[in-house]
Design an enzyme around this catalytic site. Structure first.
Site, PDB file in Angstrom:
ATOM      1  N   GLU A 189       8.013  15.343  52.591  1.00 42.90           N
ATOM      2  CA  GLU A 189       6.871  14.153  53.760  1.00 42.90           C
ATOM      3  C   GLU A 189       7.661  13.506  54.393  1.00 42.90           C
ATOM      4  O   GLU A 189       6.989  12.641  54.633  1.00 42.90           O
ATOM      5  CB  GLU A 189       6.048  14.112  52.444  1.00 42.90           C
ATOM      6  CG  GLU A 189       6.502  13.264  51.807  1.00 42.90           C
ATOM      7  CD  GLU A 189       5.560  12.889  50.148  1.00 42.90           C
ATOM      8  OE1 GLU A 189       4.902  13.125  50.022  1.00 42.90           O
ATOM      9  OE2 GLU A 189       6.347  11.865  49.292  1.00 42.90           O
ATOM     10  N   GLU A 235       8.196  16.303  42.009  1.00 46.98           N
ATOM     11  CA  GLU A 235       8.595  15.785  42.570  1.00 46.98           C
ATOM     12  C   GLU A 235       9.790  15.000  42.854  1.00 46.98           C
ATOM     13  O   GLU A 235      10.760  15.487  42.157  1.00 46.98           O
ATOM     14  CB  GLU A 235       7.459  14.674  43.345  1.00 46.98           C
ATOM     15  CG  GLU A 235       7.921  14.753  44.584  1.00 46.98           C
ATOM     16  CD  GLU A 235       6.882  13.657  45.813  1.00 46.98           C
ATOM     17  OE1 GLU A 235       6.371  13.301  44.937  1.00 46.98           O
ATOM     18  OE2 GLU A 235       6.929  13.757  46.828  1.00 46.98           O
TER      19      GLU A 235
HETATM   20  C1  NOJ Z   1       2.330  12.118  47.770  1.00 46.64           C
HETATM   21  C2  NOJ Z   1       2.930  13.116  47.038  1.00 46.64           C
HETATM   22  O1  NOJ Z   1       4.425  12.959  47.564  1.00 46.64           O
HETATM   23  C3  NOJ Z   1       2.169  14.277  48.346  1.00 46.64           C
HETATM   24  O2  NOJ Z   1       2.529  15.524  47.790  1.00 46.64           O
HETATM   25  C4  NOJ Z   1       0.577  14.042  47.938  1.00 46.64           C
HETATM   26  O3  NOJ Z   1      -0.255  14.308  48.915  1.00 46.64           O
HETATM   27  C5  NOJ Z   1      -0.018  12.027  48.135  1.00 46.64           C
HETATM   28  N1  NOJ Z   1       1.079  11.349  47.245  1.00 46.64           N
HETATM   29  C6  NOJ Z   1      -1.522  12.141  48.478  1.00 46.64           C
HETATM   30  O4  NOJ Z   1      -1.787  12.626  46.613  1.00 46.64           O
END
Ligand code: NOJ
Length: 668
Positions: free
Chosen positions: A475, A469
């Protein structure tokens, strides 16, 4: 592989130069094509380097060296005791990537320095000059008066000759690089992290970053004076930057000097400066697409923890597996399957178990079902930043996944600090992430690292290190209070964060309604969601939306068929922050894919398809914004059309505000 090595001890020559040129000794190194010249100089015992391209200064005389402890400098009072040169011209194949064959062609120079007096310590500086740019690192050889030591500061400078605009993010303010990149003159920035992408006044680019960060602190940069950027290493909580023991090498500091965006995106210097693969058998490593209950959690439909809305149930998993099987999506990611999510998991990450599934997640039943359907399960290890807890379970965690036939894991480190103490990008964090990759390799597990340290090309050495990431991904379109990622963002990251390595951005949203944060949403058109699969590279790509949102959507066909492993990549057009047009050739067929995206402005572009094989006809299937599409007011309409084209064809791209076009070009 052809390797030439020539070692010349030039102590006497150096003395002669010293006499001829006062207190200044210089060594020059030229790129194979002769365009880039690196000059090393020792001026009054202090080492400097400078870089020129096409006869023009790019980096003026810049300092090299260290502070080992307060008052203990290792940056002056040196003499040259050894100079050696070498060169390499080889081609190697990537296990996966944006292209198959990587050319590694450089001329190298190693300068051996020794302090004139006192402890007479030794320091080597190694330079490699490629046609694409320059890399250099420091070596601390084994020696009588330096064994275990601490680095208090790295004094490396990059004395840029012009106050050009740089795309950067702050070093210590954002969480795990999840911030928007900003363009500002180099001299006006606080401490920023690398990569730093500089747009030069003559239309070229300079990328400052690092390669092979394996046991050191991440390098950040700050303007120490005007346009002189100085290294700033992320410290341990003790304040020390790096704990080391001779023999010891630093990561490579890299400068890519590109004339255009295609050269910038295709520079492979970072990969070339990492060690070749340590893994003999990479046949089990498979780039792939995946779906998962992930977006449902971010949309409030499911929870990670147990409860009435628990997402990782046997039933939900079977439904996702069915969806993946029907649509030929190889993987299903599962988050929230294990004990530890209940309560405040961010502050109590040390409660996570990586071998104990929740009772409503029947892992044996799920993997059996997935196997029957030919689908792989992708595990998830969220650590909440509790690395000690994770390291204590690391072998059992990966042995557990392996015993269930699971070959990939997404890891997570959501917390401001690791173990409430150390920064993700400190030497502590760097060591931890590497330990995870190495241990995963032992158990034949691929890693998708969220909340990582900025990547530096380690996937060459560990091809199971698939993606990371380290970017403000999709998100943020679920819950970011500022409304989501602005349309410009995805036109920036391919040439900033993306140059450091693959990004698990997780696009593919088809329904932009947000029940949890109605003022936050995906700020693109639907056609742009498709184009992102070509523009943003990752060997693991998620189709992130809920299966019901893909139902009866002809556009989903593009996601189903777009490859994730490429033979060749070309940036055909673009301007950082405004628009990008990328074409990639499938690794396993003669087919090409094209993705074009724009920021908040509409754009009309004419693109020549001269990259197609001459004399061959192709069927182009085009997914484009409808004439009245707009990311804000009318994001969904996509026009799908088919035409026949060849290498002489020109294609008109009419991108809506926040829009895009995705094209598959199948050889006939
Ligand atoms: C942040 C991560 O970027 C996301 O993809 C994940 O779902 C959540 N943390 C929970 O681990």
């Amino acid at each position: 592989m052809r390797k030439k090595f020539l070692k010349i001890n030039i102590l006497l020559i150096s003395v002669a130069l010293f006499m001829a040129c006062g207190n200044n000794q210089t060594e020059k190194l030229t790129s194979p094509d002769g365009k880039i010249v690196l000059t090393f100089s020792l001026s009054d015992g202090t080492p400097f380097y400078s870089v020129q391209k096409n006869g023009k200064d790019v980096i003026a005389a810049s300092k090299l060296g260290f502070m080992l402890n307060v008052g203990d400098s290792l940056c002056s009072g040196f003499k040259i005791i050894d100079v050696s040169v070498d060169s390499l011209n080889e081609t190697w194949q990537q296990a996966w990537g944006e292209e198959i064959e990587v050319k590694n062609h450089y001329n190298g120079l190693k300068i051996g320095l020794q302090e004139n007096s006192g402890k007479k310590r030794l320091l080597n500086i190694v330079f490699r000059v490629f046609d694409e740019g320059v890399g250099f690192c420091y070596e601390f050889p084994e020696q009588p008066n330096l064994h275990d030591f601490e680095i208090a500061d790295e004094l490396t400078e990059f004395a840029l000759v012009a106050d050009d605009s740089a795309w950067t993010i702050p070093a210590y303010k954002g969480e795990y690089y999840e911030v928007l990149w900003k363009k500002r003159p180099v001299s006006t920035r606080d401490t920023v992290t690398t990569p730093v992408t500089i747009e030069t006044s003559d239309g070229g680019y300079i990328l400052l970053h690092e390669a092979k960060l394996v046991d050191y602190a991440k390098m950040n940069l700050y303007p120490v004076s005007g346009t002189i950027l100085k290294a700033d290493l992320t410290p341990w909580s003790s304040g020390v930057k790096v704990y080391a023991k001779t023999p010891f090498s630093t990561p490579w500091r890299i400068l890519v000097l590109a004339d255009n965006l295609n050269q910038l995106a295709n520079a492979r210097l970072m990969l070339n400066l990492n060690d070749p693969s340590k893994m003999e058998d990479t046949s089990w490593i498979r780039p792939s697409k995946y779906v998962g209950i992930w977006w449902g959690m971010h949309m409030g439909k499911y929870t990670w923890a147990q409860g009435p809305k628990h997402g990782a149930t046997t039933q939900n998993m079977k439904e996702y597996i069915d969806f993946a099987a029907v649509n030929k999506i190889p993987g299903v990611l599962v988050e929230g399957w294990n004990y530890g999510w209940d309560g405040d998991w961010v502050t109590h990450g040390d409660k996570f178990s990586f071998t104990k599934p929740y009772p409503d997640f029947d892992i044996d039943e799920i993997v059996k079902y997935a196997n029957e359907k030919g689908v792989d399960i992708i595990g998830h290890n969220e650590t909440g930043g509790a690395t000690i807890n994770y390291e204590n379970q690391l072998d059992s965690a990966f042995a557990f996944l392996q015993s269930k036939g699971i070959h990939s894991v997404k890891t997570g480190y959501v917390n401001a600090l690791l173990d409430k103490k150390e920064r993700h990008s400190s030497q502590y964090g760097v060591r931890h992430y590497r330990k995870v990759i190495e241990t995963a390799a032992k158990y034949k597990i691929m890693v998708d690292n969220h909340e990582p340290v900025m990547p530096t090309g380690l996937q060459r050495t560990y091809p199971n290190f698939m993606t990371q990431e380290g970017v403000r991904g999709q998100e943020y379109d679920a819950w970011s209070q500022d409304g989501g990622n602005p349309p410009e963002h995805t036109c920036v990251v391919p040439f900033t964060r993306g140059l450091a390595g693959p990004m698990d951005f997780t696009f593919g949203t088809f329904n932009f309604n947000n029940p949890v944060f109605p003022k936050t949403r995906v700020q693109t058109t639907l056609a742009k969601q498709l184009a992102l699969y070509v523009v943003i590279y990752s060997p693991l790509q998620m189709a992130s939306d809920l299966p019901e949102n893909y139902k009866d959507k002809p556009e989903f066909e593009f996601i189903r068929m777009v490859p994730v492993d490429w033979a060749k990549t070309l940036v055909l057009d673009g301007k950082i922050g405004d628009y990008v047009v990328t074409a990639r050739k499938d690794k396993y067929s003669g087919d090409w894919y094209l993705g074009a995206i724009t920021d908040e402005n509409s754009r009309l572009l004419n693109i020549r398809l001269s990259f197609l094989k001459p004399g061959k006809r192709y069927r182009a299937k085009i997914y484009k914004d409808a004439p009245d599409a707009h990311w804000k007011t009318n994001p969904y309409p996509v026009v799908i059309e088919e035409v026949e084209v060849d290498a002489n064809s020109e294609i008109e791209l009419n991108l809506a505000p926040g829009g895009g076009t995705a094209i598959s070009l199948k050889e006939l």
